[in-house]
Design a protein around this motif. Structure first.
Motif, PDB file in Angstrom:
ATOM      1  N   SER A  77       0.342  -0.987   0.291  1.00  0.00           N
ATOM      2  CA  SER A  77       0.176  -0.167  -0.034  1.00  0.00           C
ATOM      3  C   SER A  77       0.456   1.501  -0.191  1.00  0.00           C
ATOM      4  N   GLY A 121       1.112   3.604   2.374  1.00  0.00           N
ATOM      5  CA  GLY A 121       1.607   3.702   3.440  1.00  0.00           C
ATOM      6  C   GLY A 121       3.107   2.831   2.774  1.00  0.00           C
ATOM      7  N   ASP A 179      -1.622   6.397   5.404  1.00  0.00           N
ATOM      8  CA  ASP A 179      -2.778   6.677   6.457  1.00  0.00           C
ATOM      9  C   ASP A 179      -1.658   7.258   7.359  1.00  0.00           C
ATOM     10  N   THR A 196      -2.063   5.659  10.683  1.00  0.00           N
ATOM     11  CA  THR A 196      -1.242   4.582  11.035  1.00  0.00           C
ATOM     12  C   THR A 196       0.193   4.733  11.299  1.00  0.00           C
ATOM     13  N   THR A 197       0.211   4.754   9.601  1.00  0.00           N
ATOM     14  CA  THR A 197       1.978   5.891   9.212  1.00  0.00           C
ATOM     15  C   THR A 197       2.331   6.389   9.507  1.00  0.00           C
ATOM     16  N   THR A 225     -10.769   1.886   8.651  1.00  0.00           N
ATOM     17  CA  THR A 225      -9.709   2.392   9.759  1.00  0.00           C
ATOM     18  C   THR A 225      -8.756   2.485   7.789  1.00  0.00           C
ATOM     19  N   ASN A 226      -8.971   1.693   7.204  1.00  0.00           N
ATOM     20  CA  ASN A 226      -7.569   1.271   6.586  1.00  0.00           C
ATOM     21  C   ASN A 226      -6.881   0.863   6.553  1.00  0.00           C
ATOM     22  N   LYS A 227      -6.343   0.133   7.794  1.00  0.00           N
ATOM     23  CA  LYS A 227      -5.055  -1.101   8.382  1.00  0.00           C
ATOM     24  C   LYS A 227      -5.052  -1.988   8.061  1.00  0.00           C
ATOM     25  N   ASN A 228      -3.392  -2.308   7.250  1.00  0.00           N
ATOM     26  CA  ASN A 228      -3.494  -3.094   6.595  1.00  0.00           C
ATOM     27  C   ASN A 228      -3.015  -4.520   7.229  1.00  0.00           C
TER      28      ASN A 228
END
Lengths: 247, 386
Positions: A143, A145, A173, A175-176, B368-371
């Motif tokens: 992705s 990120g 994103d 988080t990243t 959340t789009n958390k991979n």
């Protein structure tokens, strides 16, 4: 700035032009060692050009740039670079680990090939950015990120003193973004100098301790708490800067 | 097989290998069009070299041709840098000029020299074994075998020596420059090798078909692997395979060898383009179809998760309410059943624990789009792949 602060990057009278049109005009800038600095300015302000000039990727038409008092050519090993994510072809047939290994090519020099030592360093860097599980993944299958984390790992593996990053938060994103800024703060804690081209003005006070306003000319540079104010934002972005902040 | 036949196949194979190596990097650098330009614009270099030496396999021809090949690249970049035209336009402007200079030189002197435009454009592999290298009356084999053999050895040597530099400057020229691994040297080095190889391949396949030998094997290999080294090996394999198959096809049809080789290259690319496991057309279409079904599956599961009431969960109602075609509804229902995500009791559909869990995970992911959270699901479902 006190006199005992070491200067990591010293720029004097730098002018850069594309086709005789100046994109950076007579820039004087001293970046002290150990700061986490944002370069902010509108599109076309020359932010990426400034970084590329420091790294000798673009040749300036005037001025001098020194890394710890010497020309970049002799100081390459002190500097790591994270280009804009969009500047490379992510369909290139290679893996995450291999891209990170490329960070070691500078210290290897010409012809010599990477070995176990370089691989170990690359794996450690991958772990630091939380991407160890993806080491054999083809880079197009990551992705946005994750791709940015790979680029960050590639810079970490260079084990440099100064890090230049061109919009590391673009298209990643939340988080990243948090993970990246934590690593950048760790680098600063370790005494490294980190210089980031940054777009989101709202996060400047939270992420950075130093800031440079740029719009073809240098508008201001210094500690965020002293100079990150309406006055400088207006000078850099024009009267509509508040629109930029609220975006 | 006669010795001439073996020699022709050997020359063709060496040409194919010598072309596939720079071709792989040209394809990755999106510079396929520049091969086209080089293959034409080396003509004046060859002609001038030929006027001087009167020998088609003289090293001077190669030097002159390489020089005009690099000149092409420099001119294209110069015109492009003015910012007045784009790269493809610049290429289109430069090579016809150089090529036509070559054509005029040939036609002006056609009476004096044995160099005609047909041979330049198409080459003639069948004649290669007749032009032999003799040292003190000892037959050392066809001249073109020595020419392309030498070029190949140099190319392979350069590839092994500068593999790392080539790779990083192809992938990320900015980084290569910052690291002090001059991408400009690699760029012009690659252009020189491409020009030299083109001249070497010239005798065998001519100016036009050499493009096919540079680009087609690399483009085919690109569809089959995600590893640069494997891509090089595959490109070489396809090149050599097509060269030999092409030779026998020409033999069977009594047709042009270079034409047959190129036809085989084209057919090979078509096959791989259609059937490559990941990047092939059929596989892409299949994946898109699967993704469509999985989006439907998720919509369906979400509907079940949102509705406790029985009438909303009746099979008949689902058909009407979500407004799917019957075929699609059936395949979605089957997919959900196969994965133990639903149970059907008296035509009332209920989510199983697994179904509930999956739906929740999927929704969390979308929000959340958390991979990291759906990493383990990627193998089972297409939906979450890049």
């Amino acid at each position: 700035m006190t006199s005992k602060e070491k200067i990591a990057v010293q720029i004097d009278d730098l002018t850069v032009a594309y086709n005789y049109k100046p994109v950076l005009w007579d820039i004087d800038l001293a970046i002290p060692e150990g700061v986490l600095m944002a370069i902010v300015g509108p599109n076309g302000a020359g932010k990426s050009t400034l970084i590329k000039s420091i790294l000798d990727i673009i040749k300036p038409i005037a001025g001098s740039i020194q890394i710890y008092g010497k020309a970049y050519k002799t100081q390459r090993s002190l500097v790591a670079y994270v280009p804009q994510k969009g500047s490379v072809d992510w369909d290139f047939p290679t893996t995450a680990l291999d891209v990170v290994m490329m960070g070691t090519y500078g210290s290897l020099g010409w012809i010599k090939r990477p070995g176990q030592k370089q691989k170990k360093a690359a794996l450690e860097a991958l772990e630091k950015v939380g991407m160890l599980a993806f080491k054999n993944r083809q880079i197009s299958q990551l992705s946005g990120g994750q791709q940015q984390r790979i680029f960050l790992a590639r810079a970490l593996v260079q084990n440099a003193s100064i890090y230049f990053m061109d919009e590391p938060f673009q298209g990643v994103d939340a988080t990243t973004e948090k993970a990246i800024i934590n690593i950048l703060k760790e680098l600063r804690k370790a005494g490294k100098t980190v210089i980031v081209v940054h777009h989101d003005l709202q996060t400047v006070p939270e992420y950075f301790d130093w800031v440079t306003f740029l719009n073809v000319k240098k508008i201001a540079t210094g500690p965020v708490k002293d100079i990150f104010n309406d006055d400088n934002l207006t000078k850099t972005y024009g009267i509509n800067y508040k629109v930029a902040v609220s975006q | 097989m006669s010795s001439a036949q073996i020699e022709i196949q050997l020359i063709a194979s060496l040409v194919a290998i010598a072309c596939a190596i720079p071709g792989t990097f040209l394809v990755l650098r999106k510079m396929a069009l520049i091969t086209d330009a080089i293959s034409h614009s080396i003509l004046p270099g060859i002609v001038i070299g030929f006027f001087i030496t009167h020998d088609l396999s003289s090293p001077l021809l190669i030097v002159m041709a390489a020089a005009s090949g690099v000149l092409t690249v420099i001119l294209v970049e110069f015109i492009q840098k003015t910012g007045l035209v784009k790269e493809d336009t610049a290429i289109g402007l430069v090579f016809p000029v150089l090529f036509s200079i070559g054509i005029i030189l040939i036609s002006k002197n056609a009476n004096d020299v044995h160099l005609d435009v047909d041979a330049v454009l198409l080459g003639e592999l069948a004649f290669a074994p007749f032009d032999r290298l003799f040292i003190k009356d000892i037959d050392l084999g066809p001249k073109s075998l020595w020419v392309i053999g030498t070029i190949l050895i140099i190319t392979v040597g350069l590839l092994f020596t500068f593999f790392k530099e080539l790779k990083v400057s192809t992938f990320d020229a900015g980084l290569a420059s910052a690291l002090g691994l001059s991408p400009m040297v690699m760029h012009y080095g690659l252009m020189t090798v491409s020009s030299v190889t083109t001249v070497g391949a010239f005798d065998a396949v001519g100016a036009i078909l050499v493009i096919a030998l540079m680009i087609a094997p690399a483009a085919t290999a690109y569809l089959l692997t995600n590893d640069l080294k494997k891509m090089l090996v595959l490109a070489i394999t396809f090149g050599v395979g097509s060269a030999i198959l092409g030779y026998w096809m020409a033999h069977a049809l009594d047709a042009s060898i270079s034409g047959s080789m190129t036809t085989v290259l084209g057919l090979l690319f078509l096959l791989v383009y259609l059937f490559a496991p990941e990047k092939g057309l059929l596989s892409v279409l299949y994946r898109q179809r699967q993704q469509r079904i999985e989006v439907s599956l998720l919509t369906f599961l979400l509907h079940l998760a949102n509705h406790e009431e029985k009438e909303e969960r009746h099979v008949q109602h689902l058909n009407e309410h979500i407004n799917w075609q019957k075929v699609q509804a059936t395949s979605v229902l089957n997919l959900a059943l196969k994965n133990n995500m639903i149970t059907i009791d008296n035509n009332i559909v209920s989510l199983t624990d697994k179904g509930q869990h999956f739906t929740k995970e999927a929704i969390d992911y979308i929000i959340t789009n958390k991979n990291s959270e759906i990493e383990h699901m990627k193998d089972r479902f297409f939906l979450f792949r890049g």
